[in-house]
Design an enzyme around this catalytic site. Structure first.
Site, short mmCIF file in Angstrom:
data_model
loop_
_atom_site.label_atom_id
_atom_site.label_comp_id
_atom_site.label_asym_id
_atom_site.label_seq_id
_atom_site.Cartn_x
_atom_site.Cartn_y
_atom_site.Cartn_z
N ASP A 104 -27.93 -11.34 -10.86
CA ASP A 104 -29.15 -10.56 -10.70
C ASP A 104 -28.79 -9.08 -10.53
OD1 ASP A 104 -31.80 -10.13 -10.58
OD2 ASP A 104 -32.09 -10.91 -8.55
N LYS A 113 -34.06 -20.48 -14.67
CA LYS A 113 -34.27 -19.73 -13.42
C LYS A 113 -34.50 -20.68 -12.26
CE LYS A 113 -35.43 -15.30 -14.82
NZ LYS A 113 -36.18 -14.36 -14.11
N GLU A 159 -22.80 -7.35 -16.54
CA GLU A 159 -23.78 -7.02 -15.51
C GLU A 159 -23.10 -6.21 -14.41
OE1 GLU A 159 -26.47 -8.52 -16.60
OE2 GLU A 159 -27.91 -8.44 -14.95
N CYS A 161 -49.82 2.78 21.82
CA CYS A 161 -48.46 2.25 21.86
C CYS A 161 -48.39 1.07 22.84
CB CYS A 161 -47.50 3.35 22.30
SG CYS A 161 -45.83 2.75 22.57
N ASP A 203 0.85 -1.20 0.00
CA ASP A 203 0.00 0.00 0.00
C ASP A 203 0.88 1.24 0.00
OD1 ASP A 203 -2.05 -1.71 0.14
OD2 ASP A 203 -2.81 -1.06 2.10
N TYR A 215 2.21 1.91 -3.39
CA TYR A 215 1.11 2.40 -4.23
C TYR A 215 0.81 3.87 -3.91
CZ TYR A 215 -3.46 2.90 -6.38
OH TYR A 215 -4.50 3.34 -7.16
N ASP A 216 0.74 4.17 -2.61
CA ASP A 216 0.43 5.55 -2.22
C ASP A 216 1.48 6.53 -2.74
OD1 ASP A 216 -1.81 4.66 -1.00
OD2 ASP A 216 -0.98 4.66 1.04
N CYS A 235 -42.21 7.84 26.08
CA CYS A 235 -42.34 6.40 25.92
C CYS A 235 -41.03 5.71 26.34
CB CYS A 235 -42.63 6.09 24.45
SG CYS A 235 -42.67 4.34 24.07
N TYR A 276 -19.61 -10.81 -19.75
CA TYR A 276 -19.86 -12.18 -20.19
C TYR A 276 -20.13 -12.34 -21.68
CZ TYR A 276 -24.46 -10.29 -18.84
OH TYR A 276 -25.54 -9.48 -18.65
N LEU A 279 -33.17 -12.93 -22.93
CA LEU A 279 -32.99 -14.38 -22.98
C LEU A 279 -34.34 -15.05 -22.78
CD1 LEU A 279 -29.89 -14.86 -20.65
CD2 LEU A 279 -29.95 -15.34 -23.09
N ARG A 339 -28.92 -0.95 -20.72
CA ARG A 339 -29.64 -1.71 -21.75
C ARG A 339 -30.74 -0.87 -22.40
NH1 ARG A 339 -33.93 -5.03 -22.34
NH2 ARG A 339 -33.54 -6.86 -23.62
N GLU A 393 -23.21 -20.62 -16.86
CA GLU A 393 -22.72 -19.44 -16.14
C GLU A 393 -23.78 -19.00 -15.14
OE1 GLU A 393 -20.48 -16.96 -19.66
OE2 GLU A 393 -22.47 -16.35 -19.04
N CYS A 431 -45.69 6.39 17.73
CA CYS A 431 -46.00 6.76 19.11
C CYS A 431 -45.51 8.20 19.29
CB CYS A 431 -45.26 5.81 20.06
SG CYS A 431 -45.20 6.40 21.75
N CYS A 468 -46.20 2.33 26.01
CA CYS A 468 -46.55 3.39 26.96
C CYS A 468 -48.04 3.72 26.95
CB CYS A 468 -45.74 4.65 26.66
SG CYS A 468 -46.18 5.45 25.12
N LYS A 528 -26.48 -16.59 -13.65
CA LYS A 528 -27.28 -15.47 -14.16
C LYS A 528 -27.29 -14.41 -13.06
CE LYS A 528 -31.58 -14.26 -16.49
NZ LYS A 528 -31.75 -13.00 -15.82
S1 IVH Z 1 -26.13 -13.35 -21.89
C1 IVH Z 1 -28.24 -12.30 -25.89
N1 IVH Z 1 -25.15 -14.07 -19.58
O1 IVH Z 1 -29.94 -11.55 -17.92
C2 IVH Z 1 -27.92 -12.81 -24.55
N2 IVH Z 1 -26.97 -12.51 -19.59
O2 IVH Z 1 -32.70 -12.09 -18.74
C3 IVH Z 1 -27.24 -11.80 -23.74
N3 IVH Z 1 -27.65 -11.74 -17.35
O3 IVH Z 1 -30.19 -9.04 -20.36
C4 IVH Z 1 -27.24 -12.08 -22.31
N4 IVH Z 1 -26.16 -12.90 -16.22
O4 IVH Z 1 -28.69 -8.56 -18.27
C5 IVH Z 1 -26.08 -13.32 -20.21
N5 IVH Z 1 -24.16 -14.76 -17.61
C6 IVH Z 1 -25.07 -14.02 -18.24
C7 IVH Z 1 -25.98 -13.19 -17.54
C8 IVH Z 1 -26.92 -12.45 -18.26
C9 IVH Z 1 -27.16 -12.02 -16.14
C10 IVH Z 1 -28.79 -10.82 -17.60
C11 IVH Z 1 -28.57 -9.87 -18.77
C12 IVH Z 1 -29.70 -10.18 -19.73
C13 IVH Z 1 -30.71 -10.79 -18.81
C14 IVH Z 1 -31.69 -11.66 -19.58
#
Ligand code: IVH
Length: 683
Positions: free
Chosen positions: A127, A319, A180, A416, A39, A42-43, A440, A232, A89, A146, A123, A434, A419, A125
């Site tokens: 969220d 899913k 993502e 409440c 560190d 780096y600093d 209280c 991805y 997808l 998007r 892979e 309250c 009290c 997915k």
């Molecule tokens: S591939 C044309 N890979 O899920 C396909 N999407 O429900 C492009 N997402 O719009 C997407 N993890 O935002 C892909 N490993 C992954 C993902 C992924 C999350 C999201 C992405 C997409 C949405 C579709």
């Protein structure tokens, strides 16, 4: 890579070299978790960069690490039209449909004259929020959301603040990639804890928090949020890349963050074997996924399969079913918070859900109970959504026949439970409150606990149990009364001996002596004011006396003009200081000897200049004393050990977590003697 000898750049080319070197260190630290310099080294490089950029502002490159934040707020995001739309997808929740997907792929390949069976990549997915990023000659130049797929919004400034997104690739290539943006669970929980402390509405889940953050027009509001990114997909052709797994390897070699542990399998049977393992791995990932994405690996096969109008034929999202369980509502517990908000909590018949036993669920307010039509004795479906605390999703009315005899309708309380005071609603709010007019005892207990909290007045010896006793005995009626507690009064409490009483009196005296204005402002629990904003107010006004002497209108105007503070927060503070009850409390605190100032930060010299020190365990003097000494020596007092911490100062009975974190990050540990030497400049 090791640090090169320090020389200040004398030409733009040398400056660009320093930028590239720092970015490579950033990448190793944030993406690989494997820094190759200390560190300190780096600093030093970073300071050199700052000096150089201050001396030659015209040299500053947009991808310099100093430019991650620092762009002016936007008034709106620019729309960007993409040549290759971001598609969605197709989804499925069922293994049968997944088998059908594999069969469709096989038929499609055969129809295109391809006999080679498809290999699939699995892979997570993630969220989060889908984005696209562009690199031009290796430099990050644009990032977009998007949007509707074809038209996205330019969020370059916000993405630039994400530490795990490299601003410069390891090769000067131009490419467009998709991925993502997300928040991991630890980052999300910390963010929500800070928001709760500041009385800000917590985010519902990491995905909402990420979406809300990316929508911020001021990148300075984005930089402190714990955003992360994984990439991805590539857009357009790349030389000598024939498959998805090769693409991921290539992106990784360029320095881009990709998920490290994908699987490649051939045929549905092999694919199916992995599904269960992924579900089991889900809680350990540290970030939310809502399923798997199953993609054909070969890019030639993908091309042969093509797209439907909305989604590729070569990929599908499998899913995971929501994590839900059926149980029975036993009762409702009514909680009264520090600010008087009265919230219902569902007490459930214990049930297993995603690896834990659930016996409580949050119910946000009484409107939600009415919306759900919930009765005591009902069977309900509980779900673990984004938050760790489970939610009641629905009432299983079809099961009422099973429990008809025991059903009791639930009506919102009118008084409440602590009290007995009549509850009210603030205009525009759903929460019942309250009024605290008696006052209280529960609100007082919560307010006292909050006051003594670590981030607030940090009075370790006063735990919730003791506070409860003090309130029951009537020894403390507000936070100011704490400071006039005597040893004799404390000795009247059950099971409290001489030594404890002495310690408490000493801790209170120390808290009074070491209090800073920012600590007191945090501790008072002013709506919307957590420690970040309390520090801003304290830096502006420096003393409680000055703050109290400022007319409320002027206070409001000054605070609203502070960067990021906002009208609502400024009103909360000015209303607090205009309220005669707050004025009386503050006057009482001053009469008890508590009239703190905010020490000037920014000591520009000293043996700890540029160092951060974390403290754990009991030392020979109160912690506040050590904080003052660290700051006076130019150092920073920090509350947690990270890779950036310079030292951990350890006293008796140190916290395990901090020691472990120090070992993990290689942070040197000092005892008091070593610390004294360091301060004396002897180490
Ligand atoms: S591939 C044309 N890979 O899920 C396909 N999407 O429900 C492009 N997402 O719009 C997407 N993890 O935002 C892909 N490993 C992954 C993902 C992924 C999350 C999201 C992405 C997409 C949405 C579709």
């Amino acid at each position: 890579m090791t640090a090169r000898p320090l020389t200040t750049p004398t030409t733009p080319a040398e400056y660009a070299q320093l930028v590239a070197e720092l970015l490579e260190h950033d990448r190793r630290y944030y993406v690989d978790n494997n820094p190759s310099v200390t560190d300190h080294q780096y600093d030093l490089l970073r300071k050199e960069l700052e000096r150089c950029e201050a001396a030659h502002p015209s040299w500053i490159l947009p991808h310099s690490p100093s430019q991650r934040v620092g762009h002016a707020p936007l008034s709106a995001f620019t729309k960007v039209v993409r040549a290759v739309p971001m598609l969605s997808l197709d989804n499925t929740y069922s293994e049968d449909e997944l088998r059908e997907f594999c069969e469709r792929v096989s038929r499609g390949l055969l129809a295109a004259g391809i006999s080679e069976p498809a290999t699939y990549v699995l892979e997570p997915k993630i969220d989060g929020i889908g984005i696209e990023v562009r690199y031009t000659d290796g430099v990050f130049t644009q990032g977009t959301t998007r949007g509707d797929g074809t038209i996205g919004e330019d969020v370059t400034q916000n993405l630039r603040t994400i530490k795990t997104l490299p601003l410069l690739l390891r090769q000067p290539v131009s490419l467009l990639v998709r991925g993502e943006v997300y928040m991991d669970r630890a980052g999300f929980d910390k963010l929500n804890a800070e928001r709760r402390a500041a009385e800000e509405e917590p985010f519902k889940n990491p995905r909402n928090a990420t979406g809300g953050t990316l929508k911020q027009l001021d990148p300075r509001n984005v930089a402190p949020r714990p955003l992360k990114i994984l990439l991805y997909e590539g857009v357009g052709e790349l030389p000598s890349i024939a498959s998805h797994h090769e693409l991921l390897d290539y992106l990784r070699r360029l320095g881009l963050p990709v998920y490290p542990d994908i699987q490649r399998v051939t045929g549905f049977a092999a694919l199916r074997e992995h599904l269960g393992a992924w579900q089991a791995r889900r809680p350990q990932l540290g970030f939310d996924i809502d399923g798997l994405v199953i993609k054909v690996d070969s890019l030639a096969q993908r091309e042969a399969l093509g797209f439907t109008a909305r989604a590729p034929r070569w990929a599908i999202a499998y899913k995971f079913p929501a994590q839900q369980a059926k149980t029975r509502l036993l009762d409702i517990e009514i909680n009264v918070g520090r600010t008087g908000a009265v919230t219902p909590v569902a007490l459930l018949e214990p049930v297993e859900l995603a690896g834990t036993t659930v016996s409580r669920a949050s119910l946000h307010n009484w409107d939600q109970i009415q919306r759900l039509g919930l009765c005591k004795g009902d069977f309900v479906l509980v779900e673990k959504a984004g938050e760790i605390i489970p939610q009641i999703v629905t009432v299983l009315t079809e099961c009422r026949a099973e429990s008809a005899a025991a059903l009791t309708p639930l009506a919102p309380p009118t008084t409440c439970p602590e009290c007995g005071d009549t509850l009210y609603r603030r205009p525009g709010e759903v929460a019942l409150r309250c009024p605290n007019s008696r006052p209280c005892p529960r609100q007082l207990r919560e307010a006292l606990t909050f006051f003594c909290n670590r981030d607030a007045m940090n009075i370790d010896n006063l735990g919730p149990k003791l506070i409860e006793q003090l309130v029951i005995k009537g020894l403390v009626k507000d936070v100011a009364d704490l400071f006039s507690l005597t040893r004799e009064q404390l000795l009247t409490l059950p099971r409290l001996g001489d030594k404890s009483a002495d310690n408490i009196v000493a801790a209170l005296a120390a808290a009074r002596r070491d209090a800073t204005l920012s600590r007191l402002l945090t501790a008072l629990g002013i709506p919307l004011i957590g420690w970040v904003w309390a520090q801003k107010i304290a830096e502006q006004y420096r003393s409680l006396d000055r703050l109290m002497a400022t007319p409320p209108e002027e206070l409001h105007k000054t605070l609203a003009a502070l960067h990021g503070f906002g009208e609502e927060r400024a009103s909360a503070v000015s209303s607090y200081f205009a309220d005669p009850r707050s004025q009386a409390l503050l006057a009482k605190l001053r009469a008890c000897g508590l009239s703190p100032i905010e020490p000037e930060s920014g000591v520009s010299s000293g043996p700890l200049l540029g160092k951060s020190v974390c403290v754990t365990g009991t030392l020979s003097a109160p912690r506040g004393e050590f904080k003052k000494r660290i700051e006076a020596a130019g150092g920073k007092f920090v509350s947690a050990v990270t890779g950036k911490t310079s030292y951990l100062l350890v006293g008796a009975e140190p916290g395990e977590d901090k020691r472990k974190a120090a070992a993990k990050h290689g942070v040197p540990i000092l005892d008091e003697a070593a610390f004294e030497k360091l301060l004396a400049g002897e180490a």
